[in-house]
Design a protein around this motif. Structure first.
Motif, short mmCIF file in Angstrom:
data_model
loop_
_atom_site.label_atom_id
_atom_site.label_comp_id
_atom_site.label_asym_id
_atom_site.label_seq_id
_atom_site.Cartn_x
_atom_site.Cartn_y
_atom_site.Cartn_z
N ARG A 188 -36.63 36.55 56.62
CA ARG A 188 -35.37 37.09 56.12
C ARG A 188 -34.89 36.33 54.90
NH1 ARG A 188 -33.33 40.39 60.12
NH2 ARG A 188 -34.29 40.11 62.15
N LEU A 189 -34.23 37.08 54.02
CA LEU A 189 -33.65 36.51 52.81
C LEU A 189 -32.40 37.31 52.48
CD1 LEU A 189 -33.58 34.96 50.05
CD2 LEU A 189 -35.15 36.70 49.20
N VAL A 190 -31.31 36.61 52.13
CA VAL A 190 -30.08 37.25 51.68
C VAL A 190 -29.75 36.69 50.30
CG1 VAL A 190 -27.64 37.67 52.15
CG2 VAL A 190 -29.25 37.48 54.05
N THR A 191 -29.49 37.61 49.36
CA THR A 191 -29.11 37.20 48.00
C THR A 191 -27.74 37.77 47.66
OG1 THR A 191 -30.17 39.10 46.93
CG2 THR A 191 -31.51 37.11 47.22
N GLU A 216 -29.70 38.03 40.97
CA GLU A 216 -29.68 37.73 42.39
C GLU A 216 -29.66 36.23 42.59
OE1 GLU A 216 -32.05 40.00 45.24
OE2 GLU A 216 -32.66 41.29 43.59
N THR A 217 -28.77 35.77 43.46
CA THR A 217 -28.63 34.36 43.74
C THR A 217 -28.89 34.12 45.22
OG1 THR A 217 -26.92 34.21 42.05
CG2 THR A 217 -27.06 32.39 43.60
N PHE A 218 -29.70 33.13 45.53
CA PHE A 218 -30.03 32.81 46.92
C PHE A 218 -28.76 32.49 47.72
CE2 PHE A 218 -32.53 31.28 50.38
CZ PHE A 218 -31.81 30.23 50.92
N LEU A 219 -28.64 33.12 48.91
CA LEU A 219 -27.55 32.80 49.83
C LEU A 219 -28.07 32.14 51.10
CD1 LEU A 219 -25.06 35.84 49.82
CD2 LEU A 219 -24.69 33.54 48.98
N GLU A 265 -22.62 43.91 46.57
CA GLU A 265 -22.20 42.53 46.85
C GLU A 265 -23.39 41.64 47.18
OE1 GLU A 265 -19.02 40.19 49.72
OE2 GLU A 265 -19.00 42.38 49.63
N LYS A 266 -24.28 42.13 48.03
CA LYS A 266 -25.44 41.33 48.38
C LYS A 266 -26.59 42.22 48.82
CE LYS A 266 -23.83 40.34 53.07
NZ LYS A 266 -23.52 39.31 54.04
#
Length: 187
Positions: A161-164, A134-137, A25-26
């Protein structure tokens, strides 16, 4: 001769389209700097599942890919060839199968980070992420948007931190949690 290639090509394409698809999912990326160029990167794969159209055989195939390529294989090592000390694990969180990879690096470029000089921000171009789609969240940095797909973190930041987003679960997806639990009990 061309008559035989076209049906063969369709057969291969159809087989590919109907096969399972391992995804999650991410992904969460946590860069922890221990020096100006060194640190640790932790990547968490949240809610690992199969886009398998509910076929038990496809779920088993996707689980085997997860173990063979990611957990016991060298897919992550190939994605980050300049990094070292790879640690990988699968675990359950919130009723979902998750994975975690921790790696160490001695240069920013080993984990696709960039910093022009000491006063510049840390930067990551999101188009260079290892997984397609992957798409930036979200991030604790500043995202430049679609026209400038770069995340900028302040130069004094030591944890970035980065969530995609990768894929949304739907009625055609099957969590790999039960398969993982069954295989864990066998060991």
């Amino acid at each position: 001769m061309k008559k035989f290639r076209f049906p063969f090509f369709l057969f291969i394409l159809l087989g590919f389209l109907l096969s399972g698809c391992l995804t999650c999912e991410k992904k969460e990326y946590i860069f922890e700097l221990t020096g100006p160029e060194s640190g640790k990167l932790t990547i968490r794969f949240v809610n690992i599942f199969s886009n398998s159209l509910d076929s038990a055989g496809e779920v088993k195939t996707d689980y085997a890919e997860l173990v063979d390529m990611w957990l016991e294989g060298e897919k992550i090592e190939r994605d980050y060839p300049l990094a070292t000390k790879f640690r990988k694990r699968l675990y359950e969180a919130n009723g979902q199968l998750c994975g975690e990879v921790s790696i160490e690096f001695s240069s920013l470029k080993a984990v696709r980070l960039y910093k022009y000089d000491a006063q510049s921000p840390y930067m990551l171009n999101t188009t260079t992420m290892p997984d397609d789609g992957e798409t930036f969240l979200s991030s604790n940095g500043e995202f430049g948007g679609d026209h400038m797909p770069v995340i900028f973190w302040r130069p004094d930041n030591s944890t970035m931190r980065l969530v995609t987003s990768i894929a949304k679960p739907d009625s055609t997806t099957v969590s790999l949690l039960d398969t993982w639990k069954a295989n864990t009990k066998k060991r």
